[in-house]
Motif scaffolding. Structure first.
Motif, PDB file in Angstrom:
ATOM      1  N   LYS A   1      16.607  -4.051  -9.209  1.00  0.00           N
ATOM      2  CA  LYS A   1      15.612  -4.361 -10.170  1.00  0.00           C
ATOM      3  C   LYS A   1      14.887  -4.993  -9.285  1.00  0.00           C
ATOM      4  N   LEU A   2      13.539  -4.737  -9.521  1.00  0.00           N
ATOM      5  CA  LEU A   2      12.135  -5.103  -8.792  1.00  0.00           C
ATOM      6  C   LEU A   2      11.373  -5.863  -9.865  1.00  0.00           C
ATOM      7  N   SER A   3      11.156  -7.130  -9.498  1.00  0.00           N
ATOM      8  CA  SER A   3      10.104  -7.933 -10.331  1.00  0.00           C
ATOM      9  C   SER A   3       8.973  -8.554  -9.589  1.00  0.00           C
ATOM     10  N   LEU A   4       7.834  -8.301  -9.887  1.00  0.00           N
ATOM     11  CA  LEU A   4       6.750  -8.686  -9.264  1.00  0.00           C
ATOM     12  C   LEU A   4       6.118 -10.177  -9.838  1.00  0.00           C
ATOM     13  N   SER A   5       5.623 -10.957  -8.884  1.00  0.00           N
ATOM     14  CA  SER A   5       5.002 -12.086  -9.403  1.00  0.00           C
ATOM     15  C   SER A   5       3.426 -11.873 -10.031  1.00  0.00           C
ATOM     16  N   PRO A   6       2.818 -12.678 -10.593  1.00  0.00           N
ATOM     17  CA  PRO A   6       1.782 -12.503 -11.262  1.00  0.00           C
ATOM     18  C   PRO A   6       0.533 -12.079 -10.193  1.00  0.00           C
TER      19      PRO A   6
ATOM     20  N   ARG B   1       4.195  -1.231   8.744  1.00  0.00           N
ATOM     21  CA  ARG B   1       4.765  -0.169   9.574  1.00  0.00           C
ATOM     22  C   ARG B   1       6.178  -0.078   9.136  1.00  0.00           C
ATOM     23  N   GLU B   2       6.929  -1.282   9.846  1.00  0.00           N
ATOM     24  CA  GLU B   2       8.406  -1.348   9.425  1.00  0.00           C
ATOM     25  C   GLU B   2       8.745  -1.294   8.008  1.00  0.00           C
ATOM     26  N   ALA B   3       7.952  -2.034   7.202  1.00  0.00           N
ATOM     27  CA  ALA B   3       8.512  -1.835   5.655  1.00  0.00           C
ATOM     28  C   ALA B   3       8.389  -0.459   5.066  1.00  0.00           C
ATOM     29  N   CYS B   4       7.222   0.281   5.472  1.00  0.00           N
ATOM     30  CA  CYS B   4       7.251   1.701   5.004  1.00  0.00           C
ATOM     31  C   CYS B   4       8.312   2.568   5.580  1.00  0.00           C
ATOM     32  N   GLU B   5       8.545   2.430   6.964  1.00  0.00           N
ATOM     33  CA  GLU B   5       9.659   3.071   7.511  1.00  0.00           C
ATOM     34  C   GLU B   5      11.048   2.575   7.022  1.00  0.00           C
ATOM     35  N   ASN B   6      11.490   1.348   6.739  1.00  0.00           N
ATOM     36  CA  ASN B   6      12.716   0.891   6.269  1.00  0.00           C
ATOM     37  C   ASN B   6      13.131   0.986   4.757  1.00  0.00           C
ATOM     38  N   TYR B   7      11.926   0.608   4.182  1.00  0.00           N
ATOM     39  CA  TYR B   7      12.169   0.638   2.637  1.00  0.00           C
ATOM     40  C   TYR B   7      11.325   1.633   1.900  1.00  0.00           C
ATOM     41  N   GLY B   8      10.425   2.108   2.331  1.00  0.00           N
ATOM     42  CA  GLY B   8       9.301   2.828   1.448  1.00  0.00           C
ATOM     43  C   GLY B   8       8.484   2.036   0.445  1.00  0.00           C
ATOM     44  N   CYS B   9       8.308   0.907   0.866  1.00  0.00           N
ATOM     45  CA  CYS B   9       7.490  -0.166  -0.285  1.00  0.00           C
ATOM     46  C   CYS B   9       7.411  -1.459   0.383  1.00  0.00           C
ATOM     47  N   PHE B  10       6.855  -2.206  -0.245  1.00  0.00           N
ATOM     48  CA  PHE B  10       6.495  -3.710   0.087  1.00  0.00           C
ATOM     49  C   PHE B  10       5.881  -4.301  -0.907  1.00  0.00           C
ATOM     50  N   GLU B  11       6.025  -5.825  -1.207  1.00  0.00           N
ATOM     51  CA  GLU B  11       5.355  -6.571  -2.049  1.00  0.00           C
ATOM     52  C   GLU B  11       4.300  -7.180  -1.371  1.00  0.00           C
ATOM     53  N   ILE B  12       3.000  -7.207  -2.022  1.00  0.00           N
ATOM     54  CA  ILE B  12       2.099  -7.765  -1.411  1.00  0.00           C
ATOM     55  C   ILE B  12       1.469  -8.889  -2.203  1.00  0.00           C
ATOM     56  N   ALA B  13       1.658 -10.129  -1.515  1.00  0.00           N
ATOM     57  CA  ALA B  13       0.830 -11.192  -1.931  1.00  0.00           C
ATOM     58  C   ALA B  13      -0.541 -11.148  -1.778  1.00  0.00           C
ATOM     59  N   TYR B  14      -1.381 -11.098  -2.815  1.00  0.00           N
ATOM     60  CA  TYR B  14      -2.862 -10.817  -2.712  1.00  0.00           C
ATOM     61  C   TYR B  14      -3.488 -11.508  -3.803  1.00  0.00           C
ATOM     62  N   ASP B  15      -4.333 -12.439  -3.358  1.00  0.00           N
ATOM     63  CA  ASP B  15      -5.257 -13.186  -4.157  1.00  0.00           C
ATOM     64  C   ASP B  15      -6.645 -12.809  -4.285  1.00  0.00           C
ATOM     65  N   LYS B  16      -7.107 -11.596  -3.731  1.00  0.00           N
ATOM     66  CA  LYS B  16      -8.639 -11.325  -3.916  1.00  0.00           C
ATOM     67  C   LYS B  16      -8.622 -10.842  -5.293  1.00  0.00           C
ATOM     68  N   ILE B  17      -7.634 -10.375  -6.188  1.00  0.00           N
ATOM     69  CA  ILE B  17      -8.014  -9.746  -7.360  1.00  0.00           C
ATOM     70  C   ILE B  17      -7.704 -11.020  -8.363  1.00  0.00           C
ATOM     71  N   PRO B  18      -8.830 -11.524  -9.063  1.00  0.00           N
ATOM     72  CA  PRO B  18      -8.455 -12.873  -9.902  1.00  0.00           C
ATOM     73  C   PRO B  18      -7.679 -12.396 -11.016  1.00  0.00           C
ATOM     74  N   LEU B  19      -6.855 -13.430 -11.422  1.00  0.00           N
ATOM     75  CA  LEU B  19      -5.679 -13.335 -12.347  1.00  0.00           C
ATOM     76  C   LEU B  19      -6.280 -13.041 -13.828  1.00  0.00           C
ATOM     77  N   GLN B  20      -7.399 -13.280 -14.112  1.00  0.00           N
ATOM     78  CA  GLN B  20      -8.400 -13.367 -15.166  1.00  0.00           C
ATOM     79  C   GLN B  20      -8.783 -11.657 -15.136  1.00  0.00           C
TER      80      GLN B  20
END
Length: 323
Positions: free
Chosen positions: A219-224, A36-55
């Motif tokens: 600039k915004l760069s996401l990890s794999p 909630r704080e990320a949405c209120e203060n920034y309008g976005c947030f980065e999600i570290a999410y390993d449930k989607i396989p890299l392959q």
């Protein structure tokens, strides 16, 4: 989070084994508060999410490249009267950008119809791969929506924020001609999203930038293994102004094409966007009238609407006068 500035958006860990993802626990509610704080203060947030396989992610981008390699006359069969719900490309104002919109994309039959439009003989691998990816992005989006509801104490009262289907948009940004636009050129002009929310990922080619509240572009760069959650105009309306929409753009430079895909929350036909009544009080008076989402979407593409800065369009359409 890579950036050319000290300004960074929040990064929140949604790892599979995290006990914070057990709904109802203290850890869950602490995580909801961070979302909630990320949405209120920034309008976005980065999600570290390993449930989607890299392959799976790599295979999806491979399929997307095949889609963009089709002849223009084939791509243009992706027609939809709703803005950005079909094929968009070959426009002088955005010469390096093209995209496809695929409506109700987590529905296998709906996606199969799109696939057969592009490949009349079918393309089972494309269909199966991308639908699997969309469904996993949907799961992530639904979890974040529940976190937002719980963060405002509404999880037991509301089934959803705004009833939606998933619009998948796949996007390609061509590299500019050699030697040109070394400092960047618009791939996509500055805007706030007109759909409820977005889960975005890219192929590791930079270009996405966002505007801070004090007017800096970063600039915004996401990890794999990362995804980006973006607040759109309807979430601003639903939260009665508590949430901050992310104004963002894509600047292209260098020699590599950029590919990205986003799972957008597209309101169902006939949806009226209104503020949750629990989020309206003396401290937070209503900032927008109730409005028909379809009418608002159409307005943004009228001569009147398109002349207004993207982040002000919702206020021009549904703002409540202070006088």
């Amino acid at each position: 989070m890579g950036s050319d500035s000290h300004y960074q958006i929040p990064a929140i860990d949604f790892s599979i084994n995290s006990t914070e993802l057990d709904r109802g626990t203290d850890k869950w509610y602490n995580l909801c508060k961070r979302v909630r704080e990320a949405c209120e203060n920034y309008g976005c947030f980065e999600i570290a999410y390993d449930k989607i396989p890299l392959q799976l992610k790599a295979d999806t981008f491979s399929m997307i490249r095949q889609l963009f390699n089709l002849p223009v006359e084939t791509k243009e069969k992706n027609v939809n009267p709703k803005p950005f719900h079909g094929y968009y490309g070959q426009y002088p104002t955005t010469p390096f950008y093209e995209s496809f919109g695929i409506e109700d994309s987590s529905n296998y039959e709906s996606f199969k119809s799109f696939t057969e439009l592009m490949w009349p003989d079918g393309h089972e691998q494309f269909c199966n791969t991308v639908v699997t990816m969309v469904k996993k992005m949907d799961e992530l989006k639904e979890m974040i929506e529940m976190m937002i509801l719980d963060s405002y104490g509404l999880g037991e009262k509301l089934n959803s924020i705004i009833a939606c289907k998933t619009l998948l948009r796949v996007m390609k940004y061509d590299a500019p001609p050699s030697g040109q636009y070394a400092n960047g050129h618009y791939g996509l002009t500055p805007h706030t999203d007109k759909l409820v929310s977005t889960i975005l990922c890219d192929d590791q080619v930079s270009g996405l930038e966002f505007e801070t509240k004090d007017g800096q572009w970063v600039k915004l760069s996401l990890s794999p293994t990362s995804y980006l959650f973006i607040v759109g105009d309807p979430l601003l309306a639903w939260s009665n102004g508590r949430m901050h929409r992310l104004k963002h753009r894509v600047m292209i430079s260098g020699e590599k094409e950029r590919y990205s895909l986003g799972a957008f929350g597209s309101p169902l036909e006939g949806t009226i966007i209104n503020a949750a009544k629990e989020l309206v009080d003396d401290e937070h008076p209503r900032i927008l009238k109730d409005f028909d989402y379809k009418d608002f979407s159409k307005f943004t593409f009228t001569q009147e609407g398109s002349a207004i800065d993207s982040e002000m369009q919702v206020f021009a359409f549904a703002g409540i006068s202070s006088t």
